[in-house]
Design a protein around this motif. Structure first.
Motif, PDB file in Angstrom:
ATOM      1  N   VAL A 135     -11.221  12.520  -1.296  1.00 26.27           N
ATOM      2  CA  VAL A 135     -12.419  11.827  -1.772  1.00 26.27           C
ATOM      3  C   VAL A 135     -12.552  10.467  -1.091  1.00 26.27           C
ATOM      4  CG1 VAL A 135     -13.507  10.730  -3.762  1.00 26.27           C
ATOM      5  CG2 VAL A 135     -12.567  13.037  -3.972  1.00 26.27           C
ATOM      6  N   LEU A 136     -11.447   9.720  -1.014  1.00 27.12           N
ATOM      7  CA  LEU A 136     -11.538   8.372  -0.456  1.00 27.12           C
ATOM      8  C   LEU A 136     -11.518   8.372   1.069  1.00 27.12           C
ATOM      9  CD1 LEU A 136      -9.298   6.182  -2.765  1.00 27.12           C
ATOM     10  CD2 LEU A 136     -11.758   6.418  -2.763  1.00 27.12           C
ATOM     11  N   ALA A 137     -10.612   9.143   1.652  1.00 20.58           N
ATOM     12  CA  ALA A 137     -10.415   9.032   3.095  1.00 20.58           C
ATOM     13  C   ALA A 137     -11.384   9.904   3.870  1.00 20.58           C
ATOM     14  CB  ALA A 137      -8.978   9.397   3.459  1.00 20.58           C
ATOM     15  N   GLN A 138     -11.847  11.011   3.258  1.00 21.14           N
ATOM     16  CA  GLN A 138     -12.724  11.900   4.013  1.00 21.14           C
ATOM     17  C   GLN A 138     -14.100  12.028   3.393  1.00 21.14           C
ATOM     18  OE1 GLN A 138     -10.465  15.543   4.378  1.00 21.14           O
ATOM     19  NE2 GLN A 138      -9.589  14.794   6.293  1.00 21.14           N
ATOM     20  N   GLY A 139     -14.329  11.344   2.269  1.00 21.13           N
ATOM     21  CA  GLY A 139     -15.651  11.388   1.657  1.00 21.13           C
ATOM     22  C   GLY A 139     -16.020  12.742   1.086  1.00 21.13           C
ATOM     23  N   MET A 140     -14.988  13.544   0.726  1.00 22.15           N
ATOM     24  CA  MET A 140     -15.278  14.845   0.126  1.00 22.15           C
ATOM     25  C   MET A 140     -15.870  14.613  -1.263  1.00 22.15           C
ATOM     26  SD  MET A 140     -12.624  17.991  -0.639  1.00 22.15           S
ATOM     27  CE  MET A 140     -11.966  18.247   1.004  1.00 22.15           C
ATOM     28  N   ARG A 141     -16.810  15.507  -1.676  1.00 21.55           N
ATOM     29  CA  ARG A 141     -17.366  15.339  -3.010  1.00 21.55           C
ATOM     30  C   ARG A 141     -16.313  15.662  -4.044  1.00 21.55           C
ATOM     31  NH1 ARG A 141     -20.762  18.764  -4.417  1.00 21.55           N
ATOM     32  NH2 ARG A 141     -20.595  20.083  -2.588  1.00 21.55           N
ATOM     33  N   LYS A 142     -16.383  14.937  -5.167  1.00 21.62           N
ATOM     34  CA  LYS A 142     -15.359  15.049  -6.206  1.00 21.62           C
ATOM     35  C   LYS A 142     -15.210  16.491  -6.701  1.00 21.62           C
ATOM     36  CE  LYS A 142     -12.800  12.964  -9.556  1.00 21.62           C
ATOM     37  NZ  LYS A 142     -11.617  12.164  -9.357  1.00 21.62           N
ATOM     38  N   ASP A 176       7.762   1.054  -5.199  1.00 18.65           N
ATOM     39  CA  ASP A 176       8.575   1.746  -4.213  1.00 18.65           C
ATOM     40  C   ASP A 176       7.829   1.863  -2.887  1.00 18.65           C
ATOM     41  OD1 ASP A 176      11.029   3.406  -3.771  1.00 18.65           O
ATOM     42  OD2 ASP A 176       9.470   4.858  -3.227  1.00 18.65           O
ATOM     43  N   ARG A 177       8.578   1.704  -1.786  1.00 23.92           N
ATOM     44  CA  ARG A 177       7.973   1.802  -0.461  1.00 23.92           C
ATOM     45  C   ARG A 177       7.319   3.164  -0.252  1.00 23.92           C
ATOM     46  NH1 ARG A 177      10.619   1.476   5.362  1.00 23.92           N
ATOM     47  NH2 ARG A 177      11.674   3.293   4.533  1.00 23.92           N
ATOM     48  N   GLY A 178       7.877   4.162  -0.912  1.00 20.00           N
ATOM     49  CA  GLY A 178       7.340   5.512  -0.800  1.00 20.00           C
ATOM     50  C   GLY A 178       5.893   5.616  -1.244  1.00 20.00           C
ATOM     51  N   GLN A 179       5.492   4.765  -2.203  1.00 25.69           N
ATOM     52  CA  GLN A 179       4.107   4.787  -2.673  1.00 25.69           C
ATOM     53  C   GLN A 179       3.151   4.350  -1.569  1.00 25.69           C
ATOM     54  OE1 GLN A 179       2.838   5.648  -5.907  1.00 25.69           O
ATOM     55  NE2 GLN A 179       4.841   6.628  -5.941  1.00 25.69           N
ATOM     56  N   PHE A 180       3.551   3.308  -0.837  1.00 27.84           N
ATOM     57  CA  PHE A 180       2.736   2.838   0.280  1.00 27.84           C
ATOM     58  C   PHE A 180       2.665   3.925   1.349  1.00 27.84           C
ATOM     59  CE2 PHE A 180       4.286  -0.989  -1.738  1.00 27.84           C
ATOM     60  CZ  PHE A 180       3.254  -1.891  -1.625  1.00 27.84           C
ATOM     61  N   GLU A 181       3.817   4.537   1.618  1.00 20.74           N
ATOM     62  CA  GLU A 181       3.870   5.546   2.686  1.00 20.74           C
ATOM     63  C   GLU A 181       3.048   6.774   2.323  1.00 20.74           C
ATOM     64  OE1 GLU A 181       8.013   6.189   3.264  1.00 20.74           O
ATOM     65  OE2 GLU A 181       8.227   4.414   4.530  1.00 20.74           O
ATOM     66  N   ALA A 182       3.138   7.185   1.040  1.00 23.79           N
ATOM     67  CA  ALA A 182       2.370   8.362   0.632  1.00 23.79           C
ATOM     68  C   ALA A 182       0.877   8.071   0.769  1.00 23.79           C
ATOM     69  CB  ALA A 182       2.714   8.743  -0.804  1.00 23.79           C
ATOM     70  N   ALA A 183       0.469   6.850   0.394  1.00 23.75           N
ATOM     71  CA  ALA A 183      -0.937   6.477   0.522  1.00 23.75           C
ATOM     72  C   ALA A 183      -1.355   6.473   1.992  1.00 23.75           C
ATOM     73  CB  ALA A 183      -1.185   5.114  -0.110  1.00 23.75           C
ATOM     74  N   ASP A 184      -0.474   5.958   2.863  1.00 22.14           N
ATOM     75  CA  ASP A 184      -0.762   5.995   4.304  1.00 22.14           C
ATOM     76  C   ASP A 184      -0.893   7.429   4.783  1.00 22.14           C
ATOM     77  OD1 ASP A 184      -0.735   3.277   4.653  1.00 22.14           O
ATOM     78  OD2 ASP A 184       1.395   3.173   5.168  1.00 22.14           O
ATOM     79  N   ALA A 185       0.050   8.263   4.335  1.00 21.24           N
ATOM     80  CA  ALA A 185       0.110   9.629   4.848  1.00 21.24           C
ATOM     81  C   ALA A 185      -1.127  10.435   4.474  1.00 21.24           C
ATOM     82  CB  ALA A 185       1.368  10.325   4.347  1.00 21.24           C
ATOM     83  N   ILE A 186      -1.729  10.160   3.300  1.00 18.09           N
ATOM     84  CA  ILE A 186      -2.943  10.909   2.957  1.00 18.09           C
ATOM     85  C   ILE A 186      -4.198  10.221   3.503  1.00 18.09           C
ATOM     86  CG2 ILE A 186      -1.964  12.035   0.923  1.00 18.09           C
ATOM     87  CD1 ILE A 186      -3.579  10.076  -0.800  1.00 18.09           C
ATOM     88  N   GLY A 187      -3.997   9.236   4.361  1.00 18.12           N
ATOM     89  CA  GLY A 187      -5.112   8.696   5.135  1.00 18.12           C
ATOM     90  C   GLY A 187      -5.889   7.575   4.480  1.00 18.12           C
ATOM     91  N   LEU A 188      -5.342   6.968   3.417  1.00 18.87           N
ATOM     92  CA  LEU A 188      -6.063   5.861   2.781  1.00 18.87           C
ATOM     93  C   LEU A 188      -5.989   4.616   3.659  1.00 18.87           C
ATOM     94  CD1 LEU A 188      -5.037   6.089  -0.985  1.00 18.87           C
ATOM     95  CD2 LEU A 188      -6.811   7.311   0.250  1.00 18.87           C
ATOM     96  N   GLY A 189      -7.090   3.841   3.687  1.00 15.50           N
ATOM     97  CA  GLY A 189      -7.086   2.568   4.381  1.00 15.50           C
ATOM     98  C   GLY A 189      -6.406   1.509   3.526  1.00 15.50           C
TER      99      GLY A 189
END
Lengths: 252, 370
Positions: free
Chosen positions: A114-121, B264-277
């Protein structure tokens, strides 16, 4: 399950002369590795050998200082957009699951798309339910990670990584933090994923899994790839002395 | 997987039906355990009972039985043996609203009621964060209209006439509303990999934390005008508000930093890994977890900020405490300052205790979740 269609196209992941240092400590030395589309690579080696560091460089959780890493045609480099592109093609599963404890299982899965790819919820939730079905925990969608067992959490983590429809899955010791009776359920899900044709790079000491699933077993020690060969060859006739020593320690 | 070694096979016996050993219950047992559990405990209980026996009756006698609740002139109080609560009845307008124009003090009363209502609504309705913010922004806009006037037929009131409880509450809400976001930004800046941002944040936090609040207030009050171009005056209330906010932000930043370190550092890494800015990672993954961790210490700092509003009296703003001391300049009533101050202390206690209880309820609610 020989899935060697490497010749069919370019590599899914390619590492060329990759080097990395922590301070003066040389963690990765001249790593060359090519992983074809649909190939399954198991990486093993003693602790501190650089295997986690290597796969973490592939989605830029760590930076390499020399050499090239190319993922599905995109080079991993400091450019933020390129990093984002690579991360959307690569799913990662961690040793300690790293689920977001303040979010429900469902929200853990939908957050990224949803956040990174803008997929609909709604679409994301539908996909999340499908994936939870696939990792065999559809009934846990509304629970929080802290209410699940380790094995269930790791299966949620696998589903979360699959949400972005990755081309490549990285597993960083996915069963090392699990109680013995839960290792099997996670390995089963990983095996199914492999059979479905996913490209996988997996750091693990589960040699049974390597024998069954891997196309290539890579042995690392002191930051180098010492040996890389198909599992039959790797387990029956290891060439290097360090590989032999490691195998004798791990296969009792 | 399927074969068990013989000695590890799951037992086929029925589950045990034995009950746990009986525990003595009942109020006599509870009383014994709480108050007379051994000689030291019994002695302490008896000692405290005696102390209460000695002090409570005389206190009740002074504060209630012999107290004077209403009196037109202080002579009645002088004659009586007890507390003179009449001073509060007599002076409450000055104590609560200070120098705010007398005929317009209903506006101050409304402001106090509105802010209290906002607190109560936040605590009871438990709105979503976005609605909570919207509610407060709207509420505080009404507060500003009421206080400033000049529209809707309200007589304009200059900020230097703001005083008493409305001043205290507005200063407090402004400090928290500005200080927490600024504190979060400072904490994130302090962890930044960009040296200039990091340096500025560290410098600001360390300088402000190294100064007493009084100094910061004096600096804001006396030095800011020096830097202003001539003819341009920067409102005294705003200067104090700015000083209070910056002071609070520096402490809030350190609390948030502690919370960030606990993630935990893992939380930052998991967020990075799923592509969050960066922003998504912080607002959706990291900061919600930080909020849970820092809540108790942040509430502690917030309560302190409420009490710190009394410092603005030093630079000539009439908060409720300063307004009370001004009210007690009256030579007729000056003898009964104690009662007036007790009333103000009670006022502070009610606010602080309510905040403390509210924070406990949030903590309980958050821990139920996971």
């Amino acid at each position: 399950m020989g899935n060697d269609d490497v010749a069919g196209g370019e590599d899914a992941v390619r590492l060329e002369a990759v080097n990395k240092w922590y301070g003066h400590f040389h963690v990765l030395r001249d790593i060359h590795l090519a992983v074809g589309k649909g190939q399954k690579v198991v990486v093993c080696g003693p602790s501190g050998s650089g295997k986690s560091t290597m796969i973490r460089c592939i989605n830029r959780l760590e930076e390499h200082q020399e050499g090239r890493i190319v993922v599905e045609g995109t080079e991993v480099c400091p450019d933020v957009r390129k990093i984002h592109a690579v991360r959307s093609k690569v799913g990662m599963v961690f040793q300690n699951f790293n689920l977001f404890p303040h979010l429900s299982v469902l929200d853990n899965l939908t957050l990224g798309p949803v956040l990174a790819q803008g997929m609909r919820k709604a679409e994301a939730e539908q996909r999340a339910h499908e994936l939870l079905e696939r990792v065999r925990i559809p009934e846990q969608a509304r629970k929080y990670p802290g209410q699940l067992s380790g094995g269930q959490q790791q299966r949620v983590a696998i589903a979360r990584a699959l949400m972005l429809r990755p081309r490549v899955m990285l597993f960083d010791e996915p069963t090392s933090a699990l109680d013995p009776e839960m290792i099997r359920e996670v390995l089963d899900v990983m095996t199914e994923l492999a059979e479905a044709g996913m490209t996988m790079i997996c750091v693990t000491h589960e040699m049974g899994f390597a024998r069954k699933v891997a196309d290539l077993v890579v042995f690392m020690d002191a930051g180098e790839i010492i040996e890389a060969s198909p599992p039959a060859e790797f387990f029956s006739s290891p060439r290097n002395d360090r590989t032999k020593l490691f195998l004798s320690q791990i296969l009792h | 997987m399927s074969e068990w070694p013989p000695d590890c096979a799951p037992a086929g016996q029925a589950p045990s039906t034995r009950l746990p050993p009986a525990v003595r219950t009942g109020w006599v047992e509870r009383l014994r355990r709480s108050f007379f559990d051994g000689p030291a405990s019994s002695l302490l209980t008896l000692g405290l009972l005696w102390a209460l026996f000695v002090t409570i009756p005389s206190l009740v006698d002074w504060a209630i039985v012999k107290a004077v609740w209403r009196a037109a002139d202080p002579e009645a109080c002088v004659a009586a043996q007890g507390a003179c609560w009449a001073v509060v009845a007599e002076k409450h307008r000055v104590m609560l609203f200070g120098t705010f124009p007398y005929e317009e003090q209903w506006r101050g009363m409304l402001v106090v009621a509105l802010i209290v209502a906002l607190f109560v609504a936040s605590a009871i309705l438990r709105p979503l964060a976005s609605r909570l913010a919207a509610m407060w922004v709207a509420g505080m806009a009404v507060v500003l209209v009421l206080m400033l006037g000049g529209v809707l037929g309200l007589k304009p009131v200059e900020t230097h006439q703001w005083s008493g409880l409305p001043l205290t509450l507005i200063m407090f809400v402004g400090t928290i509303a500005g200080g927490i976001p600024l504190g979060v930004l400072l904490a994130l800046g302090r962890r930044s990999s960009m040296p200039i941002i990091k340096g500025l944040c560290v410098g600001f936090i360390e300088i402000v934390r190294g100064l007493p609040l009084v100094t910061v207030l004096f600096m804001a009050s006396l030095m800011i005008p020096l830097f202003m171009p001539s003819g341009f005056s920067f409102d005294k209330f705003l200067r104090a508000q700015l000083a209070m906010t910056l002071f609070f932000a520096a402490y809030a930043a350190e609390i948030v930093r502690g919370g960030l370190q606990a993630i935990d550092r893992g939380q930052f890494e998991a967020a990075d890994a799923i592509g969050l800015g960066y922003r998504q990672k912080m607002t959706r993954v990291v900061l919600p977890q930080v909020a849970r961790i820092v809540l108790p210490s942040m509430i502690n700092e917030i309560i302190r900020a409420f009490k710190n509003t009394t410092f603005v009296g030093i630079i000539g703003l009439f908060d409720v405490l300063r307004a009370t001391s001004a009210a007690m300049q009256d030579p007729l009533w000056v003898k009964f300052s104690i009662e007036a101050y007790l009333f103000v202390f009670l006022l502070y206690f009610v606010f602080c205790y309510a905040m403390s209880k509210y924070s406990r309820s949030i903590e309980d609610r958050l821990t139920v979740r996971h």
